[in-house]
Design a protein around this motif. Sequence first.
Motif, PDB file in Angstrom:
ATOM      1  N   GLY A 119      40.190  44.912  41.653  1.00  0.00           N
ATOM      2  CA  GLY A 119      38.785  44.983  42.049  1.00  0.00           C
ATOM      3  C   GLY A 119      37.862  45.148  40.848  1.00  0.00           C
ATOM      4  N   ARG A 120      38.271  45.948  39.879  1.00  0.00           N
ATOM      5  CA  ARG A 120      37.466  46.118  38.667  1.00  0.00           C
ATOM      6  C   ARG A 120      37.334  44.794  37.922  1.00  0.00           C
ATOM      7  NH1 ARG A 120      39.445  51.283  35.322  1.00  0.00           N
ATOM      8  NH2 ARG A 120      37.672  50.660  34.030  1.00  0.00           N
ATOM      9  N   LEU A 121      38.438  44.055  37.827  1.00  0.00           N
ATOM     10  CA  LEU A 121      38.382  42.748  37.159  1.00  0.00           C
ATOM     11  C   LEU A 121      37.526  41.764  37.945  1.00  0.00           C
ATOM     12  CD1 LEU A 121      41.988  42.107  35.826  1.00  0.00           C
ATOM     13  CD2 LEU A 121      39.882  42.284  34.498  1.00  0.00           C
ATOM     14  N   ARG A 122      37.665  41.784  39.264  1.00  0.00           N
ATOM     15  CA  ARG A 122      36.878  40.889  40.123  1.00  0.00           C
ATOM     16  C   ARG A 122      35.383  41.176  39.931  1.00  0.00           C
ATOM     17  NH1 ARG A 122      39.493  41.811  44.575  1.00  0.00           N
ATOM     18  NH2 ARG A 122      40.952  40.123  44.270  1.00  0.00           N
ATOM     19  N   ASP A 123      35.007  42.448  39.895  1.00  0.00           N
ATOM     20  CA  ASP A 123      33.606  42.825  39.676  1.00  0.00           C
ATOM     21  C   ASP A 123      33.129  42.367  38.296  1.00  0.00           C
ATOM     22  OD1 ASP A 123      33.659  44.022  42.173  1.00  0.00           O
ATOM     23  OD2 ASP A 123      33.760  46.080  41.387  1.00  0.00           O
ATOM     24  N   PHE A 124      33.985  42.515  37.304  1.00  0.00           N
ATOM     25  CA  PHE A 124      33.638  42.073  35.953  1.00  0.00           C
ATOM     26  C   PHE A 124      33.401  40.565  35.918  1.00  0.00           C
ATOM     27  CE2 PHE A 124      35.338  40.274  31.944  1.00  0.00           C
ATOM     28  CZ  PHE A 124      34.309  40.664  31.105  1.00  0.00           C
ATOM     29  N   LEU A 125      34.281  39.804  36.586  1.00  0.00           N
ATOM     30  CA  LEU A 125      34.116  38.352  36.591  1.00  0.00           C
ATOM     31  C   LEU A 125      32.886  37.936  37.393  1.00  0.00           C
ATOM     32  CD1 LEU A 125      37.855  37.286  36.807  1.00  0.00           C
ATOM     33  CD2 LEU A 125      36.342  37.236  34.803  1.00  0.00           C
ATOM     34  N   ALA A 126      32.524  38.696  38.417  1.00  0.00           N
ATOM     35  CA  ALA A 126      31.276  38.429  39.150  1.00  0.00           C
ATOM     36  C   ALA A 126      30.084  38.635  38.212  1.00  0.00           C
ATOM     37  CB  ALA A 126      31.173  39.338  40.366  1.00  0.00           C
ATOM     38  N   ARG A 127      30.182  39.642  37.369  1.00  0.00           N
ATOM     39  CA  ARG A 127      29.132  39.862  36.362  1.00  0.00           C
ATOM     40  C   ARG A 127      29.052  38.665  35.407  1.00  0.00           C
ATOM     41  NH1 ARG A 127      29.934  43.756  31.470  1.00  0.00           N
ATOM     42  NH2 ARG A 127      28.086  43.209  30.306  1.00  0.00           N
ATOM     43  N   ALA A 128      30.203  38.127  35.024  1.00  0.00           N
ATOM     44  CA  ALA A 128      30.222  36.957  34.141  1.00  0.00           C
ATOM     45  C   ALA A 128      29.591  35.749  34.833  1.00  0.00           C
ATOM     46  CB  ALA A 128      31.648  36.641  33.715  1.00  0.00           C
ATOM     47  N   VAL A 129      29.801  35.614  36.129  1.00  0.00           N
ATOM     48  CA  VAL A 129      29.153  34.537  36.893  1.00  0.00           C
ATOM     49  C   VAL A 129      27.646  34.757  36.906  1.00  0.00           C
ATOM     50  CG1 VAL A 129      28.862  33.540  39.204  1.00  0.00           C
ATOM     51  CG2 VAL A 129      31.171  33.993  38.321  1.00  0.00           C
ATOM     52  N   ASP A 130      27.239  35.998  37.220  1.00  0.00           N
ATOM     53  CA  ASP A 130      25.814  36.323  37.271  1.00  0.00           C
ATOM     54  C   ASP A 130      25.114  36.054  35.933  1.00  0.00           C
ATOM     55  OD1 ASP A 130      26.177  37.149  39.882  1.00  0.00           O
ATOM     56  OD2 ASP A 130      26.171  39.298  39.399  1.00  0.00           O
ATOM     57  N   GLU A 131      25.836  36.240  34.840  1.00  0.00           N
ATOM     58  CA  GLU A 131      25.247  36.018  33.510  1.00  0.00           C
ATOM     59  C   GLU A 131      25.402  34.575  33.042  1.00  0.00           C
ATOM     60  OE1 GLU A 131      26.275  38.999  30.606  1.00  0.00           O
ATOM     61  OE2 GLU A 131      25.950  40.624  32.056  1.00  0.00           O
ATOM     62  N   GLY A 132      25.947  33.725  33.899  1.00  0.00           N
ATOM     63  CA  GLY A 132      26.042  32.300  33.588  1.00  0.00           C
ATOM     64  C   GLY A 132      27.184  31.900  32.667  1.00  0.00           C
ATOM     65  N   LEU A 133      28.154  32.780  32.466  1.00  0.00           N
ATOM     66  CA  LEU A 133      29.277  32.464  31.583  1.00  0.00           C
ATOM     67  C   LEU A 133      30.439  31.800  32.319  1.00  0.00           C
ATOM     68  CD1 LEU A 133      29.125  35.692  29.465  1.00  0.00           C
ATOM     69  CD2 LEU A 133      28.610  33.380  28.681  1.00  0.00           C
ATOM     70  N   ILE A 134      30.466  31.968  33.635  1.00  0.00           N
ATOM     71  CA  ILE A 134      31.485  31.338  34.483  1.00  0.00           C
ATOM     72  C   ILE A 134      30.756  30.600  35.595  1.00  0.00           C
ATOM     73  CG2 ILE A 134      33.431  31.732  36.053  1.00  0.00           C
ATOM     74  CD1 ILE A 134      34.090  34.246  34.488  1.00  0.00           C
ATOM     75  N   ARG A 135      31.248  29.419  35.912  1.00  0.00           N
ATOM     76  CA  ARG A 135      30.628  28.613  36.972  1.00  0.00           C
ATOM     77  C   ARG A 135      30.637  29.367  38.302  1.00  0.00           C
ATOM     78  NH1 ARG A 135      34.278  23.565  36.736  1.00  0.00           N
ATOM     79  NH2 ARG A 135      33.745  23.616  38.938  1.00  0.00           N
ATOM     80  N   ALA A 136      29.550  29.236  39.033  1.00  0.00           N
ATOM     81  CA  ALA A 136      29.425  29.894  40.333  1.00  0.00           C
ATOM     82  C   ALA A 136      30.026  29.074  41.464  1.00  0.00           C
ATOM     83  CB  ALA A 136      27.952  30.184  40.631  1.00  0.00           C
TER      84      ALA A 136
END
Length: 181
Positions: A119-136
Motif C-alpha cells: 500500500g505504501r508503494l501504491r500510494d507512492f506510485l500514485a504520487r508519481a502519476v499525480d506529478e506526471g512522472l508515470i502515465r495515468a
Amino acid sequence: MRADAVRNLDAVLHTGARLLADDPATSIATIAAQAGVDRRTVYRRFPTRDALLSAVYVAKLDASEKVLDEARLTEAPVVVALHRYVESIIPVSRQWPLHLRRLIRQDPEAAERADAQTGRLRDFLARAVDEGLIRADLPDGWALATLGRLVDNAAHDFADLAPGRAADVVVSTFLDGVGKR
C-alpha cells in the motif's frame, strides 16, 4: 542474546531463505548443515520448517520496512525516493530471495504487513502519476507490477550489477522505457 547465538540465528535465517527459495521442501537438517550449525540448534529456535519460514518472512519484512522508511517516499522528490528505494531494496531481495506471495498461506499477520508495505508503494506510485512522472492511462496496478518485476530482474537475473548501478538501470527503464522514439 550472545554474539555466537546471534551469528547462528543470522546464518540459519539467511541460509534458510536461500535454500527454501530454491526448494520449499528443504529439510531443517539440510539448512542447519549449510548454515554450519547443529540441527538441534535450529530445532530449539524453530520447531518446524514453517516456523523457520515465518521467521525468514518476518526478517524480510523488517528489512523492507526499513527500506521504505529510509527512501522517504512521501517527503523526497519522486525520482530521488524511487532511486533510494530501488537501490536499497535490491540487496534486500538478494539477501531474502523468498517471494512474499507464498507468505499469504504461511502467516496471516505477516501477510498483513506485506499488504501495508505494498500500500505504501501504491500510494507512492500514485504520487508519481499525480506529478506526471508515470502515465495515468495504465491499467490499475501496472506500474507497481512493472517496478516489482524490474527490481526482481535486477536483483536476481543481473546479480553482478552493484545496487547503485542496478537502481540506475531500473529507474531509467521504469520512467523512460527501453525504446527510442
